[in-house]
Write an enzyme that holds these catalytic residues in place. Sequence first.
Site, PDB file in Angstrom:
ATOM      1  N   ASP A   1       0.810  -1.211   0.000  1.00 36.17           N
ATOM      2  CA  ASP A   1       0.000   0.000   0.000  1.00 36.17           C
ATOM      3  C   ASP A   1       0.844   1.262   0.000  1.00 36.17           C
ATOM      4  OD1 ASP A   1      -2.442   1.473   0.192  1.00 36.17           O
ATOM      5  OD2 ASP A   1      -1.960   1.828   2.293  1.00 36.17           O
ATOM      6  N   ALA A   2       1.896   1.282   0.810  1.00 38.47           N
ATOM      7  CA  ALA A   2       2.730   2.478   0.897  1.00 38.47           C
ATOM      8  C   ALA A   2       3.393   2.787  -0.437  1.00 38.47           C
ATOM      9  CB  ALA A   2       3.794   2.300   1.983  1.00 38.47           C
ATOM     10  N   ASP A   3       3.856   1.748  -1.107  1.00 36.65           N
ATOM     11  CA  ASP A   3       4.524   1.964  -2.388  1.00 36.65           C
ATOM     12  C   ASP A   3       3.540   2.423  -3.459  1.00 36.65           C
ATOM     13  OD1 ASP A   3       7.089   1.190  -1.477  1.00 36.65           O
ATOM     14  OD2 ASP A   3       6.437  -0.881  -1.526  1.00 36.65           O
TER      15      ASP A   3
ATOM     16  N   ASP B   1       0.862   4.159  -2.949  1.00 38.86           N
ATOM     17  CA  ASP B   1       0.541   5.558  -2.673  1.00 38.86           C
ATOM     18  C   ASP B   1       1.676   6.486  -3.067  1.00 38.86           C
ATOM     19  OD1 ASP B   1      -1.997   5.050  -1.773  1.00 38.86           O
ATOM     20  OD2 ASP B   1      -1.381   4.791   0.303  1.00 38.86           O
TER      21      ASP B   1
ATOM     22  N   SER C   1     -11.354   9.617  -6.146  1.00 33.54           N
ATOM     23  CA  SER C   1     -10.149   9.571  -5.329  1.00 33.54           C
ATOM     24  C   SER C   1      -9.841  10.991  -4.832  1.00 33.54           C
ATOM     25  CB  SER C   1      -8.984   9.017  -6.147  1.00 33.54           C
ATOM     26  OG  SER C   1      -8.797   9.790  -7.321  1.00 33.54           O
TER      27      SER C   1
ATOM     28  N   GLU D   1      -9.528  14.206   9.278  1.00 38.33           N
ATOM     29  CA  GLU D   1      -9.806  12.853   9.761  1.00 38.33           C
ATOM     30  C   GLU D   1      -8.713  11.907   9.275  1.00 38.33           C
ATOM     31  OE1 GLU D   1     -12.879  10.804   6.962  1.00 38.33           O
ATOM     32  OE2 GLU D   1     -13.389  12.944   7.019  1.00 38.33           O
TER      33      GLU D   1
ATOM     34  N   LYS E   1      -6.849   9.019   7.399  1.00 37.41           N
ATOM     35  CA  LYS E   1      -7.101   8.337   6.127  1.00 37.41           C
ATOM     36  C   LYS E   1      -6.891   6.839   6.355  1.00 37.41           C
ATOM     37  CE  LYS E   1      -5.978   8.396   1.211  1.00 37.41           C
ATOM     38  NZ  LYS E   1      -5.823   6.946   1.077  1.00 37.41           N
TER      39      LYS E   1
ATOM     40  N   ASP F   1      -6.443   3.025   5.828  1.00 37.93           N
ATOM     41  CA  ASP F   1      -5.799   2.243   4.773  1.00 37.93           C
ATOM     42  C   ASP F   1      -6.536   0.926   4.607  1.00 37.93           C
ATOM     43  OD1 ASP F   1      -4.020   1.658   2.833  1.00 37.93           O
ATOM     44  OD2 ASP F   1      -2.329   1.248   4.150  1.00 37.93           O
TER      45      ASP F   1
ATOM     46  N   TYR G   1     -17.483   7.640   6.568  1.00 40.20           N
ATOM     47  CA  TYR G   1     -16.964   9.008   6.547  1.00 40.20           C
ATOM     48  C   TYR G   1     -17.523   9.856   5.398  1.00 40.20           C
ATOM     49  CZ  TYR G   1     -13.817   6.766   3.173  1.00 40.20           C
ATOM     50  OH  TYR G   1     -13.299   6.045   2.120  1.00 40.20           O
TER      51      TYR G   1
ATOM     52  N   LYS H   1     -11.240  18.300   4.522  1.00 36.15           N
ATOM     53  CA  LYS H   1     -12.398  18.629   3.689  1.00 36.15           C
ATOM     54  C   LYS H   1     -12.982  19.968   4.134  1.00 36.15           C
ATOM     55  CE  LYS H   1     -13.616  13.716   3.291  1.00 36.15           C
ATOM     56  NZ  LYS H   1     -14.613  12.673   3.646  1.00 36.15           N
TER      57      LYS H   1
ATOM     58  N   LYS I   1      -0.523  13.138   3.022  1.00 37.57           N
ATOM     59  CA  LYS I   1       0.121  11.846   3.225  1.00 37.57           C
ATOM     60  C   LYS I   1       1.311  11.962   4.184  1.00 37.57           C
ATOM     61  CE  LYS I   1      -2.320   9.177   0.517  1.00 37.57           C
ATOM     62  NZ  LYS I   1      -1.628   8.379  -0.485  1.00 37.57           N
TER      63      LYS I   1
ATOM     64  N   CYS J   1      26.136  11.551 -28.603  1.00 33.44           N
ATOM     65  CA  CYS J   1      25.095  10.563 -28.333  1.00 33.44           C
ATOM     66  C   CYS J   1      25.724   9.180 -28.204  1.00 33.44           C
ATOM     67  CB  CYS J   1      24.072  10.570 -29.466  1.00 33.44           C
ATOM     68  SG  CYS J   1      22.842   9.248 -29.351  1.00 33.44           S
TER      69      CYS J   1
ATOM     70  N   CYS K   1      24.329   6.893 -31.402  1.00 30.23           N
ATOM     71  CA  CYS K   1      24.680   7.115 -32.817  1.00 30.23           C
ATOM     72  C   CYS K   1      25.914   7.988 -32.999  1.00 30.23           C
ATOM     73  CB  CYS K   1      23.503   7.725 -33.573  1.00 30.23           C
ATOM     74  SG  CYS K   1      23.115   9.428 -33.093  1.00 30.23           S
TER      75      CYS K   1
ATOM     76  N   CYS L   1      20.709  14.800 -28.587  1.00 28.15           N
ATOM     77  CA  CYS L   1      21.316  14.212 -29.776  1.00 28.15           C
ATOM     78  C   CYS L   1      20.757  14.889 -31.019  1.00 28.15           C
ATOM     79  CB  CYS L   1      21.024  12.713 -29.813  1.00 28.15           C
ATOM     80  SG  CYS L   1      21.411  11.924 -31.371  1.00 28.15           S
TER      81      CYS L   1
ATOM     82  N   CYS M   1      19.223   8.282 -35.495  1.00 30.66           N
ATOM     83  CA  CYS M   1      19.498   7.794 -34.138  1.00 30.66           C
ATOM     84  C   CYS M   1      18.493   6.701 -33.793  1.00 30.66           C
ATOM     85  CB  CYS M   1      19.402   8.926 -33.120  1.00 30.66           C
ATOM     86  SG  CYS M   1      19.729   8.394 -31.417  1.00 30.66           S
TER      87      CYS M   1
END
Length: 698
Positions: free
Chosen positions: A35-37, A39, A84, A118, A120, A122, A228, A292, A316, A421, A424, A439, A445
């Site tokens: 979940d953390a990742d 988010d 969301s 409030e 959040k 999870d 909520y 809110k 967050k 570059c 190329c 480049c 290229c």
Amino acid sequence: MLTYEDAQSELAQLAEMLGKANTAYHGKDAPDLDDADYDRLKRRNSALEAAFPDLKRTDSPSDQVGAAPSEGFSKITHAVSMLSLSNAFDAEDVTEFDSRIRKYLGLEATTPLPFTAEPKIDGLSLSLRYEDGRLVHAATRGDGSVGENVTTNARTIADIPQRLAHAPKTVEVRGEVYMSHADFEALNANQSKKGGKLFANPRNAAAGSLRQLDAEITRARPLRFFAYAWGELSEPLADTQMGAIDRLETLGFKTNPLTQLCDGPEALVTHYGKIEQQRANLGYDIDGVVYKVNDLALQARLGFRSTTPRWAIAHKFAAELAWTRLEGIDIQVGRTGALSPVARLAPVTVGGVVVSNATLHNEDYIAGRDAKGGEIREGKDIRIGDWVQIYRAGDVIPKIADVDISKRPEDAVPFDFPHRCPECQSDAPREVGDAVRRCTGGLICPAQTVEKLKHFVGRSAFDIEGLGAKQVEQFHTDGWIAEPADIFTLRDRFGSGMQQLKNREGWGDKSASNLFDAIDEKRVIGLGRLLFALGIRHVGEAASNLFAAHFGTWTALSDGMDAAKPLSGPVWDDLVGVDGVGEVMATSLVNAFSNPEERAAINRLAALLDIQDVVRRDTSSSPVAGKTVVFTGSLEKMTRAEAKAKAERLGAKVSGSVSAKTDLLVAGPGAGSKAKKAVELGVQTLDEDEWLALIEGL
């Protein structure tokens, strides 16, 4: 400094990763990100879109809520979409949120504007519909519009009342299904004893438990529910957010006791700090605090963006850091020729995810300088062999935040950024004012060609099923596609036998036939989507749609590009006058169509497509339909944002400058040069009251 190309590439990666994560989590109950990742990825996407609004993709994760409902459940269409929230990352973002709302509503800084704050939760969002006090169905968020029917499962959750007393005739109660830490540990212990599936975290356990096809399994799982919010109502719950939350509690729902009324940004951040300090002892997972606007009438005025309300934001919790060794620096070449450095790291776990690379942005960033030559990281440069601090705040490719000079190897030398570059060997100069080297190889290229083709088939562009980045690389290496038009001649060139493709690893009769059919299905495409697919520098998704709306048809756009070529004249003036279009963006578009080789490639592609005209909204009753309107001065009865949005809904084109093409100037107090120019050009000028009278009732 993040370059335009870096941002575009990163947004593409984010769209792909978040799309896969949504499908894995919502569709398969087999999340590949915790979940953390997830988010953090979503936060990074929002931050990039805020910094580069014209790069927002048609498949932007910001415009997606959840994922398509699973085929294992029947579907329920939400009467009111489940949206969301946009994100705040620090106290400055919270202050900006308050300022943005005040600006939109035209409120002075001294005018009271209370908010609720409030935790959040999870967990998994759920909507409960009651009619005549009886629970008639329960639905997951799904994609925001259509969710999964989990009514039977929801009835097994003790926190969800089966009947409501003294409730509105129709009420949709929304909240979060979650699992406490203690219950999660007990569940996993029991699963381990039975040799069953172990869950990665409480959120996944809650989601998997609610989405069981066998309700008895759900009944055996210790699920809980916090209410909520609400969807469709036959009558209001209250006049304020806090009043509505109190009403939900009197109806029999559990609401979070940490919800508090705050009188401004400072109070919000203070309450955020208090909740963060209690986070470890709550007994359930939260990943931030939601703010809110308390006044529901103001919420109604503020309204919504495509997938997020203007009146709410999620603040967050902070990102995570880790230290590791920088083992190398690679230079990647993007579709516009930008040379982008990427750090190769000794793998390190940051926030539960193993990280092995990080963005280095550009040569200034490596050298410890910003775009203006000022110091970053106290002027410390980055060298191969350095001990570096990795920062993750939703990044697909994290950043290097700091360097520990005390651990620098004695033989470490400053990084010599290439002037040619690596693909190329063409010169890669750095133009004045540009943060990156590019480049100059163009069509010779291979890296640029391949990246352009990858962009062309991307999800926000043609999105051809079965033809992704891997297939594009394969077909380009094999010499089958060198430009976009080649994709649409594959079937003709291979013939009915398709032997060349079938002989390739991973391909057969069916897959080859499916690919050709998928390509043919994409021959019909909208003008804005086609423009974005061309991958023109500075012309992102939003810009492509602006240009498409301005010209309306492919023929008009093509002719307009020819007429605008001198970057002067009425067509050019009209183009740069479009609200949201600047000279850099317009110049890039015109130059792309003016390059003989690029124009020829575009024309070859267009000849193989059915390019759809822009569908205009029915504004036949609008007195301003088709007219170009400019707003200037201070409006007193609505904000500039509200006025612009209203004019566009009525079919008007809103421009940022006055020209001979302007039909109406709406001038408030303080109108200056625009009002003067309107007089000189004979443009009709209205004050705010006259404008409101003109559009009254529409």
